[in-house]
Design an enzyme around this catalytic site. Structure first.
Site, PDB file in Angstrom:
ATOM      1  N   LYS A  94       6.017 -36.377   3.810  1.00  0.00           N
ATOM      2  CA  LYS A  94       6.967 -37.459   4.083  1.00  0.00           C
ATOM      3  C   LYS A  94       8.328 -36.836   4.371  1.00  0.00           C
ATOM      4  O   LYS A  94       9.051 -36.458   3.464  1.00  0.00           O
ATOM      5  CB  LYS A  94       7.091 -38.372   2.847  1.00  0.00           C
ATOM      6  CG  LYS A  94       7.880 -39.637   3.164  1.00  0.00           C
ATOM      7  CD  LYS A  94       8.726 -40.130   2.007  1.00  0.00           C
ATOM      8  CE  LYS A  94      10.031 -39.414   1.832  1.00  0.00           C
ATOM      9  NZ  LYS A  94      10.984 -39.494   2.956  1.00  0.00           N
ATOM     10  N   GLU A 121      12.797 -28.427  -6.420  1.00  0.00           N
ATOM     11  CA  GLU A 121      13.993 -27.621  -6.130  1.00  0.00           C
ATOM     12  C   GLU A 121      15.129 -28.586  -5.844  1.00  0.00           C
ATOM     13  O   GLU A 121      15.023 -29.429  -4.954  1.00  0.00           O
ATOM     14  CB  GLU A 121      13.723 -26.670  -4.968  1.00  0.00           C
ATOM     15  CG  GLU A 121      12.737 -25.588  -5.346  1.00  0.00           C
ATOM     16  CD  GLU A 121      13.076 -24.903  -6.662  1.00  0.00           C
ATOM     17  OE1 GLU A 121      14.223 -24.462  -6.849  1.00  0.00           O
ATOM     18  OE2 GLU A 121      12.200 -24.827  -7.544  1.00  0.00           O
ATOM     19  N   CYS A 158      22.288 -26.242  -0.233  1.00  0.00           N
ATOM     20  CA  CYS A 158      22.232 -26.258  -1.704  1.00  0.00           C
ATOM     21  C   CYS A 158      22.913 -25.008  -2.238  1.00  0.00           C
ATOM     22  O   CYS A 158      23.411 -24.986  -3.347  1.00  0.00           O
ATOM     23  CB  CYS A 158      20.789 -26.326  -2.167  1.00  0.00           C
ATOM     24  SG  CYS A 158      19.791 -25.029  -1.447  1.00  0.00           S
ATOM     25  N   GLU A 190      27.979 -32.169  -7.504  1.00  0.00           N
ATOM     26  CA  GLU A 190      27.613 -31.676  -6.173  1.00  0.00           C
ATOM     27  C   GLU A 190      28.162 -32.638  -5.112  1.00  0.00           C
ATOM     28  O   GLU A 190      27.871 -33.832  -5.137  1.00  0.00           O
ATOM     29  CB  GLU A 190      26.091 -31.569  -6.021  1.00  0.00           C
ATOM     30  CG  GLU A 190      25.706 -30.933  -4.685  1.00  0.00           C
ATOM     31  CD  GLU A 190      24.201 -30.796  -4.469  1.00  0.00           C
ATOM     32  OE1 GLU A 190      23.467 -31.760  -4.739  1.00  0.00           O
ATOM     33  OE2 GLU A 190      23.771 -29.718  -4.008  1.00  0.00           O
TER      34      GLU A 190
HETATM   35  P1  NAD Z   1      17.369 -36.537  -1.477  1.00  0.00           P
HETATM   36  O1  NAD Z   1      17.031 -36.261  -2.901  1.00  0.00           O
HETATM   37  O2  NAD Z   1      18.179 -37.720  -1.181  1.00  0.00           O
HETATM   38  O3  NAD Z   1      16.021 -36.693  -0.617  1.00  0.00           O
HETATM   39  C1  NAD Z   1      15.026 -35.685  -0.593  1.00  0.00           C
HETATM   40  C2  NAD Z   1      13.696 -36.311  -0.219  1.00  0.00           C
HETATM   41  O4  NAD Z   1      13.285 -37.184  -1.262  1.00  0.00           O
HETATM   42  C3  NAD Z   1      13.758 -37.176   1.042  1.00  0.00           C
HETATM   43  O5  NAD Z   1      12.590 -36.968   1.793  1.00  0.00           O
HETATM   44  C4  NAD Z   1      13.800 -38.574   0.485  1.00  0.00           C
HETATM   45  O6  NAD Z   1      13.316 -39.553   1.357  1.00  0.00           O
HETATM   46  C5  NAD Z   1      12.903 -38.445  -0.731  1.00  0.00           C
HETATM   47  N1  NAD Z   1      13.085 -39.463  -1.776  1.00  0.00           N
HETATM   48  C6  NAD Z   1      14.201 -40.194  -2.034  1.00  0.00           C
HETATM   49  N2  NAD Z   1      13.966 -41.006  -3.092  1.00  0.00           N
HETATM   50  C7  NAD Z   1      12.705 -40.769  -3.513  1.00  0.00           C
HETATM   51  C8  NAD Z   1      11.901 -41.259  -4.577  1.00  0.00           C
HETATM   52  N3  NAD Z   1      12.359 -42.175  -5.445  1.00  0.00           N
HETATM   53  N4  NAD Z   1      10.655 -40.786  -4.709  1.00  0.00           N
HETATM   54  C9  NAD Z   1      10.164 -39.851  -3.867  1.00  0.00           C
HETATM   55  N5  NAD Z   1      10.877 -39.338  -2.847  1.00  0.00           N
HETATM   56  C10 NAD Z   1      12.133 -39.785  -2.671  1.00  0.00           C
HETATM   57  O7  NAD Z   1      18.044 -35.202  -0.914  1.00  0.00           O
HETATM   58  P2  NAD Z   1      18.620 -34.930   0.551  1.00  0.00           P
HETATM   59  O8  NAD Z   1      19.871 -35.689   0.736  1.00  0.00           O
HETATM   60  O9  NAD Z   1      17.553 -35.069   1.558  1.00  0.00           O
HETATM   61  O10 NAD Z   1      18.947 -33.361   0.451  1.00  0.00           O
HETATM   62  C11 NAD Z   1      20.100 -32.851  -0.132  1.00  0.00           C
HETATM   63  C12 NAD Z   1      19.848 -32.377  -1.533  1.00  0.00           C
HETATM   64  O11 NAD Z   1      18.803 -31.401  -1.533  1.00  0.00           O
HETATM   65  C13 NAD Z   1      21.048 -31.696  -2.161  1.00  0.00           C
HETATM   66  O12 NAD Z   1      21.163 -32.093  -3.495  1.00  0.00           O
HETATM   67  C14 NAD Z   1      20.698 -30.219  -2.058  1.00  0.00           C
HETATM   68  O13 NAD Z   1      21.358 -29.407  -2.998  1.00  0.00           O
HETATM   69  C15 NAD Z   1      19.230 -30.260  -2.270  1.00  0.00           C
HETATM   70  N6  NAD Z   1      18.562 -29.061  -1.755  1.00  0.00           N
HETATM   71  C16 NAD Z   1      18.079 -28.155  -2.640  1.00  0.00           C
HETATM   72  C17 NAD Z   1      17.480 -26.992  -2.191  1.00  0.00           C
HETATM   73  C18 NAD Z   1      16.919 -25.979  -3.153  1.00  0.00           C
HETATM   74  O14 NAD Z   1      16.182 -25.107  -2.721  1.00  0.00           O
HETATM   75  N7  NAD Z   1      17.234 -26.057  -4.434  1.00  0.00           N
HETATM   76  C19 NAD Z   1      17.382 -26.759  -0.824  1.00  0.00           C
HETATM   77  C20 NAD Z   1      17.886 -27.719   0.064  1.00  0.00           C
HETATM   78  C21 NAD Z   1      18.474 -28.862  -0.418  1.00  0.00           C
END
Ligand code: NAD
Length: 548
Positions: A219, A300, A334, A431
């Protein structure tokens, strides 16, 4: 549609050479710049197309659609996607479960060959993939190129790692036994990536799952479904059988949460925010009627990453590293540096030089390869601008501080530096995920380390210092998953810098490292009696010695 590869077929090509990182493209080279411009023209002509959801061999259309737009020009539609809802959870998991019954029996060579083929196709289409990222998430050329290079690295690295794992040596062979530990797949994975490394993370988690014999419901993020659709097409072109990966764009809170909860979901590979990661952790922990296993979660999450600049640092290098790590891809990594923690002895001179450096960063359309592009969407822009207002009250604005309207009507924000931020201030702790840097004054190195460790996160960090003692102290006491000395805290390379964070930054899965694929497998010990050596161990007669 693709059919299952036959392992006896000679076209299997398993990687035989040692892993090497894919070289990054030099856009200073006129030929490379010409190729990138041609790719942008090609992709521009394909914008706005509608894509199907793909479950097993079925192409599905939904009433509700997801429109992916160019954040630099929000009126420009990059692609139109179906929106999976709760009702699609069951068929998607069923298709993946059905495919698992066959896919788990394929040889590791066959699966490694698939990834190697994927890498080859991506290499051919590198510029095109980079162009999709420029349009869909606003990466400049170098950032987009690094993302596709990392995707190729994941394909090549995990192909080799899967082969290595299959050859793993069992530590001890008992006399009269053939003892083997084999790593078998888990089952159906829910793969839920973020938008910020729209190719590398999405593809990396997906490929790690399938090369180890699992099947996937993928997804993608609302903000980057086009890149995921393009990658899915490459998997099909490479010969992936139907149902091994199911392409299902949809809402996180309905479809995503439904996937996590489904009793046949065996594990979740997620990368995204802390809030969503913790929610997934909780949902996955609750067993559902008919569920036979404890779901595994690979999570992550976010970061609040610091660069410490010691009093003996090479200041030019530190200024450059902080500027690049804070404002590369608009601070939406991140691993981005969101806090510079600077020794008070050099604080003023560091700030002066940083201000000059940041003033040179121009903001504009990433198709024209401006250093800084837009942030990903309107919601993100508003949240970042709110944080900037908080920061203006918590400290002293040095540079930026608002929208970069001159760049156009996209979601452009100026690179923003706010100094004199107290260590426990909100913009030092939360963040922001945008181009906002907090500069914090430290009394000395000891104090700088304490400040660096004072958040709930623990993802990346860096130290600029010429003192061996200070670096060694940081090696043990700077508590982050990815620590760098005398270089910026972004830009982890597959193989060299296995990636993943501590504390609320996640489960420290170390993507791109030697332990990563273990998370996608379960180990099975098989002991076979051989020869005529008689009973190996007569535990019935050795009172109390049976261990398990
Ligand atoms: P997000 O948490 O908003 O979304 C991530 C994914 O989760 C998306 O596909 C979203 O549709 C899905 N999602 C949202 N709500 C959900 C739920 N209730 N159940 C299941 N899936 C759900 O994050 P984002 O805005 O896409 O990405 C940015 C974040 O990702 C930042 O916090 C960043 O630090 C983090 N990030 C971490 C790493 C790492 O390796 N630690 C790498 C890249 C990004």
């Amino acid at each position: 549609m693709a059919t299952l590869l036959d392992i006896s077929q000679p076209h299997l090509h398993v990687p035989t050479t040692p892993f090497r990182n894919e070289p990054l493209t030099d856009f200073g080279n006129a030929e490379n710049a010409r190729k990138m411009k041609a790719a942008l023209t090609k992709v521009r002509a394909e914008l706005g197309r509608e894509y199907d959801m793909v479950i097993g061999e079925k192409l599905i259309k939904t009433k509700e659609k997801i429109k992916s737009v160019n954040p630099a020009k929000p009126s420009e539609v990059v692609g139109v996607f179906q929106s999976a809802g709760r009702e699609h959870v069951e068929p998607a998991i069923a298709a993946a479960q059905q495919a698992f019954e066959t896919w788990k029996r394929t040889s590791v060579e066959q699966r490694a060959s698939l990834l190697h083929t994927v890498a080859g196709i991506l290499r051919e289409r590198k510029f095109e993939f980079a162009a999709w990222m420029v349009f869909e998430v606003g990466k400049n050329w170098a950032e987009a190129d690094a993302d596709i290079a990392e995707t190729i690295d994941f394909a090549e690295f995990y192909a080799r790692e899967a082969l290595r794992l299959a050859q793993a040596k069992t530590p001890t062979q008992l006399p009269g036994e053939a003892d083997r530990l084999i790593y078998i797949p888990l089952g159906v994975a829910a793969v839920i990536p973020p938008w910020n490394f729209p190719c590398a993370i999405m593809a990396g988690m997906t490929m790690a799952a399938i090369v180890t014999g699992n099947t996937v419901v993928m997804k993608p993020s609302h903000d980057s479904p086009a890149i995921a659709a393009k990658f899915f097409e490459v998997l099909q072109e490479a010969g992936m059988p139907d149902g091994v990966v199911n392409f299902c764009p949809g809402s996180g809170s309905t479809f995503g949460a439904g996937l996590v909860e489904h009793p046949l979901t065996r594990f979740v590979a997620f990368t995204g925010s802390k809030e969503v990661g913790l929610d997934i952790n909780q949902r996955a922990a609750k067993p559902q009627p008919g569920q036979k296993w404890i779901k595994r979660t690979i999570l992550e999450m976010g970061g609040k990453d610091s660069i410490i600049v010691a009093d003996d640092a090479n200041l030019d290098a530190a200024v450059e590293g902080v500027a690049q790590a804070a404002f590369g891809f608009q601070g939406q990594k991140c691993s981005a540096c969101s806090r510079a923690i600077v020794d008070e002895k050099i604080y003023d001179v560091f700030l002066e030089r940083l201000k000059d450096r940041v003033a040179k960063i121009t903001v504009g359309d990433p198709t024209e390869n401006k250093p800084m592009g837009p942030v990903v969407n309107e919601k993100a822009m508003k949240s970042i601008l709110d944080y900037i207002e908080v920061g203006k009250k918590e400290g002293r604005l040095i540079h930026g501080g608002g929208r970069a309207k001159e760049a156009g009507d996209g979601y452009f924000i100026q690179p923003t530096v706010i100094a004199d931020i107290p260590p426990m201030a909100r913009i030092s702790q939360e963040e922001i995920f945008g181009p906002v840097l907090a500069v914090i004054k430290a009394r000395n190195f000891e104090d700088a380390l304490a400040i660096a460790n004072n958040t709930e996160f623990g993802l990346t960090g860096a130290v600029y210092s010429t003192s061996r003692d200070k670096l060694e102290r940081a090696r043990t006491d700077f508590h982050v998953g990815n620590l760098y000395f005398n270089r910026k805290c972004t830009g982890a390379m597959v193989g060299a810098h296995p990636f993943g964070g501590f504390n609320m930054s996640g489960t420290d899965s170390k993507a791109g490292g030697p332990d990563y694929l273990l998370l996608f497998t379960q180990a099975k010990s098989v002991a076979e009696k051989i020869g005529d050596a008689g009973p190996v161990e007569d535990s019935m007669n050795r009172k109390g010695e049976e261990s398990r």
